[in-house]
Write a protein that holds these residues in place. Structure first.
Motif, PDB file in Angstrom:
ATOM      1  N   HIS A 180       0.640  -1.287   0.065  1.00  0.00           N
ATOM      2  CA  HIS A 180      -0.190  -0.043   0.002  1.00  0.00           C
ATOM      3  C   HIS A 180       0.982   1.250   0.081  1.00  0.00           C
ATOM      4  O   HIS A 180       0.363   2.369   0.012  1.00  0.00           O
ATOM      5  CB  HIS A 180      -0.904   0.169   1.188  1.00  0.00           C
ATOM      6  CG  HIS A 180      -2.044  -0.976   1.145  1.00  0.00           C
ATOM      7  ND1 HIS A 180      -2.968  -0.954   0.262  1.00  0.00           N
ATOM      8  CD2 HIS A 180      -2.175  -2.332   1.850  1.00  0.00           C
ATOM      9  CE1 HIS A 180      -3.970  -2.159   0.453  1.00  0.00           C
ATOM     10  NE2 HIS A 180      -3.215  -2.746   1.297  1.00  0.00           N
ATOM     11  N   ASN A 181       2.152   1.088  -0.314  1.00  0.00           N
ATOM     12  CA  ASN A 181       3.134   2.367  -0.108  1.00  0.00           C
ATOM     13  C   ASN A 181       4.026   2.469  -1.288  1.00  0.00           C
ATOM     14  O   ASN A 181       3.512   2.436  -2.497  1.00  0.00           O
ATOM     15  CB  ASN A 181       3.842   2.276   1.054  1.00  0.00           C
ATOM     16  CG  ASN A 181       3.040   2.536   2.323  1.00  0.00           C
ATOM     17  OD1 ASN A 181       2.360   3.391   2.359  1.00  0.00           O
ATOM     18  ND2 ASN A 181       3.034   1.586   3.230  1.00  0.00           N
ATOM     19  N   ARG A 184       2.951  -0.461  -4.484  1.00  0.00           N
ATOM     20  CA  ARG A 184       1.740  -0.534  -4.988  1.00  0.00           C
ATOM     21  C   ARG A 184       1.392  -1.121  -6.152  1.00  0.00           C
ATOM     22  O   ARG A 184       2.458  -0.771  -7.254  1.00  0.00           O
ATOM     23  CB  ARG A 184       1.308   1.029  -4.957  1.00  0.00           C
ATOM     24  CG  ARG A 184       0.925   1.666  -3.630  1.00  0.00           C
ATOM     25  CD  ARG A 184       0.084   3.213  -3.738  1.00  0.00           C
ATOM     26  NE  ARG A 184       0.984   3.854  -4.699  1.00  0.00           N
ATOM     27  CZ  ARG A 184       1.844   4.733  -4.753  1.00  0.00           C
ATOM     28  NH1 ARG A 184       2.331   4.647  -3.608  1.00  0.00           N
ATOM     29  NH2 ARG A 184       2.164   5.463  -5.641  1.00  0.00           N
ATOM     30  N   ASN A 292      -6.898   4.445  -7.130  1.00  0.00           N
ATOM     31  CA  ASN A 292      -7.165   4.632  -5.623  1.00  0.00           C
ATOM     32  C   ASN A 292      -7.594   3.299  -5.197  1.00  0.00           C
ATOM     33  O   ASN A 292      -8.063   3.493  -3.903  1.00  0.00           O
ATOM     34  CB  ASN A 292      -8.400   5.756  -5.461  1.00  0.00           C
ATOM     35  CG  ASN A 292      -7.848   6.973  -5.800  1.00  0.00           C
ATOM     36  OD1 ASN A 292      -6.785   7.372  -5.657  1.00  0.00           O
ATOM     37  ND2 ASN A 292      -8.889   7.989  -6.729  1.00  0.00           N
ATOM     38  N   SER A 293      -7.771   2.346  -5.872  1.00  0.00           N
ATOM     39  CA  SER A 293      -8.075   0.968  -5.074  1.00  0.00           C
ATOM     40  C   SER A 293      -6.846  -0.009  -5.524  1.00  0.00           C
ATOM     41  O   SER A 293      -6.398  -0.173  -6.659  1.00  0.00           O
ATOM     42  CB  SER A 293      -9.372   0.365  -6.095  1.00  0.00           C
ATOM     43  OG  SER A 293      -8.963   0.260  -7.602  1.00  0.00           O
ATOM     44  N   PHE A 294      -6.819  -0.938  -4.553  1.00  0.00           N
ATOM     45  CA  PHE A 294      -5.658  -1.954  -4.652  1.00  0.00           C
ATOM     46  C   PHE A 294      -6.330  -3.365  -4.719  1.00  0.00           C
ATOM     47  O   PHE A 294      -7.080  -3.554  -3.659  1.00  0.00           O
ATOM     48  CB  PHE A 294      -4.602  -1.764  -3.462  1.00  0.00           C
ATOM     49  CG  PHE A 294      -3.971  -0.338  -3.492  1.00  0.00           C
ATOM     50  CD1 PHE A 294      -4.441   0.569  -2.276  1.00  0.00           C
ATOM     51  CD2 PHE A 294      -3.307  -0.018  -4.423  1.00  0.00           C
ATOM     52  CE1 PHE A 294      -3.592   1.841  -2.308  1.00  0.00           C
ATOM     53  CE2 PHE A 294      -2.603   1.228  -4.301  1.00  0.00           C
ATOM     54  CZ  PHE A 294      -2.730   1.968  -3.355  1.00  0.00           C
ATOM     55  N   ARG A 296      -6.091  -6.912  -3.581  1.00  0.00           N
ATOM     56  CA  ARG A 296      -5.321  -7.639  -2.505  1.00  0.00           C
ATOM     57  C   ARG A 296      -4.551  -8.694  -3.262  1.00  0.00           C
ATOM     58  O   ARG A 296      -4.940  -9.769  -3.949  1.00  0.00           O
ATOM     59  CB  ARG A 296      -6.121  -8.151  -1.582  1.00  0.00           C
ATOM     60  CG  ARG A 296      -5.412  -8.974  -0.363  1.00  0.00           C
ATOM     61  CD  ARG A 296      -6.227  -9.479   0.674  1.00  0.00           C
ATOM     62  NE  ARG A 296      -5.739 -10.110   1.702  1.00  0.00           N
ATOM     63  CZ  ARG A 296      -5.026  -9.407   2.729  1.00  0.00           C
ATOM     64  NH1 ARG A 296      -4.973  -8.017   2.825  1.00  0.00           N
ATOM     65  NH2 ARG A 296      -4.345  -9.883   3.739  1.00  0.00           N
TER      66      ARG A 296
END
Length: 303
Positions: A180-181, A184, A292-294, A296
């Motif tokens: 998330h950093n 990404r 803006n969406s990741f 998983r």
């Protein structure tokens, strides 16, 4: 004498032969002027028509995109046949060549094809994607420069890998922590601090919408070799960060039977995106993701 002279003068001025010559000269002059005028009009009309045709052609060519027709099926079969029947032991087998060729044949024109590894098949990939852009990435700058000089029609860039196969487990664990950093799945790789992200390629390559990506390099035969973790991670980011086109990217991973290639593909391309796996080749299809969406990334238990 004065009267006589005047009479002689009048006779000379009014002599019929003199008048006839003057009329004849005027007729010739009129005829000459008429011919010149006609020639000028013809040239003017022809010039205007030529300019009109040229402008029309330029306008048509500027509004109609120039697209090369695809290779015929017979040419594709010949290329694949001779590429898979040489004596080179490192060549890709025919079924793998055919799978990649089929996708390139269905690719929208022009097709953007990115290849990690300047392997034996590089001229085949260039030929099969003859109406698109094919870019090769290689780890050896001297070999890349040599091949580009020998084959100026190809586009090659070198890149430095900082990974080692022996460090695979630690690297993947680190990427999971930074998903998330810095690491990404959707990002601008130019400004990435992720260890697996390749950020020293020409800027233009990060702006391209890649339709097909083949990971067939770098080397991965021994523990100190760089392996293909960075190439697979970068391919996944480029695919998910795609801005245009149909939103899908086909990613092929060669030597998919190797642990590092298989594990890295499952981790960074995700197993649910695998559409076909046979022998040495894994075929993934990734869709564009919102910034803006990741998604998983699936955690694997690496033995």
């Amino acid at each position: 004498m004065k009267n006589s002279t005047n009479n002689i003068t009048k006779l000379i001025l009014l002599h019929p032969n003199i008048q006839k010559q003057g009329s004849s000269n005027r007729l010739w002059l009129i005829a000459l002027i008429s011919c010149l005028t006609l020639a000028f009009l013809v040239i003017l009309i022809y010039t205007r028509e030529s300019i009109s045709i040229t402008v029309t052609n330029v306008a048509a060519s500027s509004t109609t995109p120039s697209v090369n027709p695809p290779l015929s099926e017979s040419i594709v079969k010949a290329l694949l046949h001779y590429s898979s029947n040489s004596n080179n032991t490192e060549q890709m087998p025919y079924p793998d060549l055919k799978s990649i060729s089929d996708v390139l044949g269905q690719c929208p024109s022009p097709c953007n094809f990115l290849v990690f590894g300047l392997t034996y098949e590089f001229l085949l990939w260039k030929a099969l994607n003859h109406n698109g852009r094919t870019v090769f990435i290689d780890e050896n700058r001297y070999y890349a420069a040599y091949m580009e000089e020998k084959h100026p029609e190809i586009e090659v860039y070198d890149v430095q890998y900082t990974t080692k196969i022996s460090e695979m487990k630690e690297i993947i664990a680190s990427v999971r922590e930074q998903v998330h950093n810095e690491c990404r799945p959707v990002q601008n790789l130019l400004f990435s601090d992720c260890k697996l992200g390749l950020n020293d390629l020409p800027n233009q390559l990060y702006e391209m919408d890649w339709d097909v990506i083949l990971v067939d390099g770098p080397r991965g035969y021994w523990p100190e070799a760089p392996g293909r973790m960075s190439a697979i991670f970068t391919a996944g980011v480029l695919a998910r960060s795609k801005k245009g086109g149909n939103g899908k990217t086909h990613i092929f991973v060669h030597d998919f039977n190797r642990e590092v290639d298989s594990v890295s593909s499952d981790e960074f391309l995700c197993r649910e995106n695998l559409v076909k796996s046979k022998d040495l080749l894994g075929h993934f299809v990734l869709e564009r993701m919102d910034e803006n969406s990741f998604q998983r990334l699936k955690a694997l238990h690496i033995k």
